[in-house]
Enzyme design. Structure first.
Site, PDB file in Angstrom:
ATOM      1  N   SER A  57      49.533  46.773  39.374  1.00  0.00           N
ATOM      2  CA  SER A  57      49.993  45.610  38.610  1.00  0.00           C
ATOM      3  C   SER A  57      51.512  45.647  38.458  1.00  0.00           C
ATOM      4  O   SER A  57      52.119  44.643  38.085  1.00  0.00           O
ATOM      5  CB  SER A  57      49.323  45.578  37.231  1.00  0.00           C
ATOM      6  OG  SER A  57      49.458  46.820  36.580  1.00  0.00           O
ATOM      7  N   ASP A  64      47.256  54.137  41.402  1.00  0.00           N
ATOM      8  CA  ASP A  64      46.532  53.215  42.286  1.00  0.00           C
ATOM      9  C   ASP A  64      46.914  53.429  43.749  1.00  0.00           C
ATOM     10  O   ASP A  64      48.109  53.469  44.086  1.00  0.00           O
ATOM     11  CB  ASP A  64      46.912  51.763  41.937  1.00  0.00           C
ATOM     12  CG  ASP A  64      45.899  51.089  41.046  1.00  0.00           C
ATOM     13  OD1 ASP A  64      44.729  51.509  41.019  1.00  0.00           O
ATOM     14  OD2 ASP A  64      46.291  50.118  40.364  1.00  0.00           O
ATOM     15  N   GLU A  86      40.006  50.279  44.943  1.00  0.00           N
ATOM     16  CA  GLU A  86      39.201  49.118  44.577  1.00  0.00           C
ATOM     17  C   GLU A  86      38.047  48.864  45.552  1.00  0.00           C
ATOM     18  O   GLU A  86      38.191  49.059  46.753  1.00  0.00           O
ATOM     19  CB  GLU A  86      40.089  47.868  44.556  1.00  0.00           C
ATOM     20  CG  GLU A  86      41.158  47.899  43.485  1.00  0.00           C
ATOM     21  CD  GLU A  86      41.968  46.608  43.412  1.00  0.00           C
ATOM     22  OE1 GLU A  86      41.641  45.626  44.112  1.00  0.00           O
ATOM     23  OE2 GLU A  86      42.943  46.587  42.638  1.00  0.00           O
ATOM     24  N   GLU A 123      36.457  45.477  35.688  1.00  0.00           N
ATOM     25  CA  GLU A 123      37.396  44.424  35.279  1.00  0.00           C
ATOM     26  C   GLU A 123      36.728  43.056  35.311  1.00  0.00           C
ATOM     27  O   GLU A 123      36.130  42.661  36.324  1.00  0.00           O
ATOM     28  CB  GLU A 123      38.616  44.436  36.214  1.00  0.00           C
ATOM     29  CG  GLU A 123      39.669  43.398  35.830  1.00  0.00           C
ATOM     30  CD  GLU A 123      41.033  43.642  36.465  1.00  0.00           C
ATOM     31  OE1 GLU A 123      41.207  44.664  37.169  1.00  0.00           O
ATOM     32  OE2 GLU A 123      41.928  42.800  36.255  1.00  0.00           O
TER      33      GLU A 123
HETATM   34  O1  KIV Z   1      46.807  47.713  38.495  1.00  0.00           O
HETATM   35  C1  KIV Z   1      46.364  47.777  37.347  1.00  0.00           C
HETATM   36  O2  KIV Z   1      47.107  47.719  36.368  1.00  0.00           O
HETATM   37  C2  KIV Z   1      44.935  47.920  37.168  1.00  0.00           C
HETATM   38  C3  KIV Z   1      44.417  47.698  35.787  1.00  0.00           C
HETATM   39  C4  KIV Z   1      44.411  46.263  35.464  1.00  0.00           C
HETATM   40  C5  KIV Z   1      43.069  48.306  35.612  1.00  0.00           C
HETATM   41  O3  KIV Z   1      44.239  48.169  38.087  1.00  0.00           O
END
Ligand code: KIV
Length: 297
Positions: A74, A116, A147, A213
């Site tokens: 994000s 991530d 994901e 989510e």
């Molecule tokens: O990228 C992110 O911030 C996320 C959260 C919304 C769980 O994956």
């Protein structure tokens, strides 16, 4: 008259530009670890998580007692001004993971650090996923998140077998927003059965955390009860999950757009950032956030 100056008592030098203090007292709690998270899950203690993208916010969230920090992709929207997470690269994730990890180290932080795997860094093959995960682990992550369900199961198994803890992510998966047709609730009706099946397969493959989510609260609560070895972390998934995560800037009200329904602005009633972060931790721990009437589907 003597021109000797009176020696001044030594004071702690000011910390310029909002940087972190050069040293701090050792943390009062033990570092959060995978066994500690498993205990919390088993005992029903809610797991708190926030995103973090830089050293200072990471240190503040740690001081507020957060259990886990997520260097989420994000950051593409929050820090880089992108329209989605699709444009975030592995090199950018490495840079922010390194910054957050350094911030935690500077204050002897204890939070569990998740990073991530960005779009395009794990879809090609399990080997590509391992190479990308290695970059983030070497930047200081304790766990990587990826994901999707189905095809990702074997990738999760491959990483876990090689000593890399994995957090999975189902429901609204922002990296595939174009395929999903927008940011909308997932797992409604019959789609819930497939989501459950994918979640069980991910747990069996060794995923020890699962972000859910924007899925119906009832589905998330059911799944949470079924998954004994994988802690569900909800965002727009109701209060029945094992833990909660929010995007840091959203929960601090730093968002010029329309706030998603599942967000509460913890700055609204707080005298500062640290108290707001502490209130979030407390509200998740005592189950007062989220409120299913306001923040869930
Ligand atoms: O990228 C992110 O911030 C996320 C959260 C919304 C769980 O994956």
């Amino acid at each position: 008259m003597s021109n000797t100056t009176t020696p001044q008592p030594e004071t702690t030098p000011a910390s310029p530009y909002g940087t972190l203090p050069p040293a701090s007292t050792p943390a009062s709690r033990k570092p959060v670890s995978l066994p500690r998270l498993a205990d919390m899950h088993a005992l029903g203690e809610k797991i708190t998580m926030l995103t973090a993208y830089d050293a200072t916010f990471a240190a503040m969230a740690d001081a507020a007692g957060i259990d886990c920090l997520l260097v989420g992709d994000s950051l593409g929207m929050v820090c880089q001004g992108l329209a989605s997470t699709v444009g975030v690269t592995l090199d950018t994730m490495r840079y922010h993971t390194d910054s957050v990890s350094r911030g935690l180290r500077r204050v002897q932080g204890t939070a569990w650090l998740i990073a991530d795997l960005p779009f395009g860094s794990y879809q090609e093959s399990r080997e590509q996923a391992l190479r990308s995960a290695t970059v983030l682990m070497q930047a200081g992550a304790h766990m990587v998140k990826l994901e999707g369900g189905g095809w990702t199961t074997e990738t999760v198994r491959f990483l876990v077998e090689r000593g890399i803890p994995v957090c999975a992510h189902l429901g609204l998966t922002p990296q595939t927003v174009h395929a999903l047709g927008g940011y909308r609730v997932q797992g409604k009706g019959n789609a819930g059965a497939l989501l459950k099946q994918q979640a069980h397969a991910l747990q069996d493959a060794g995923a020890t955390m699962l972000v859910l989510e924007m899925v119906p609260a009832a589905l998330a609560a059911e799944l949470t009860n079924e998954l004994k070895h994988c802690a569900t972390i909800g965002i727009g998934a109701g209060k029945g999950t094992a833990g909660q995560v929010l995007v840091l800037h959203d929960m601090l009200g730093i968002n010029l757009g329309k706030m998603p329904k599942f967000v509460r602005n913890f700055m609204a009633d707080a005298p500062g950032v640290l108290p707001a972060l502490k209130t979030y931790v407390q509200a998740v721990k005592d189950g007062s956030f989220p409120d299913d009437q306001l923040h869930a589907w």
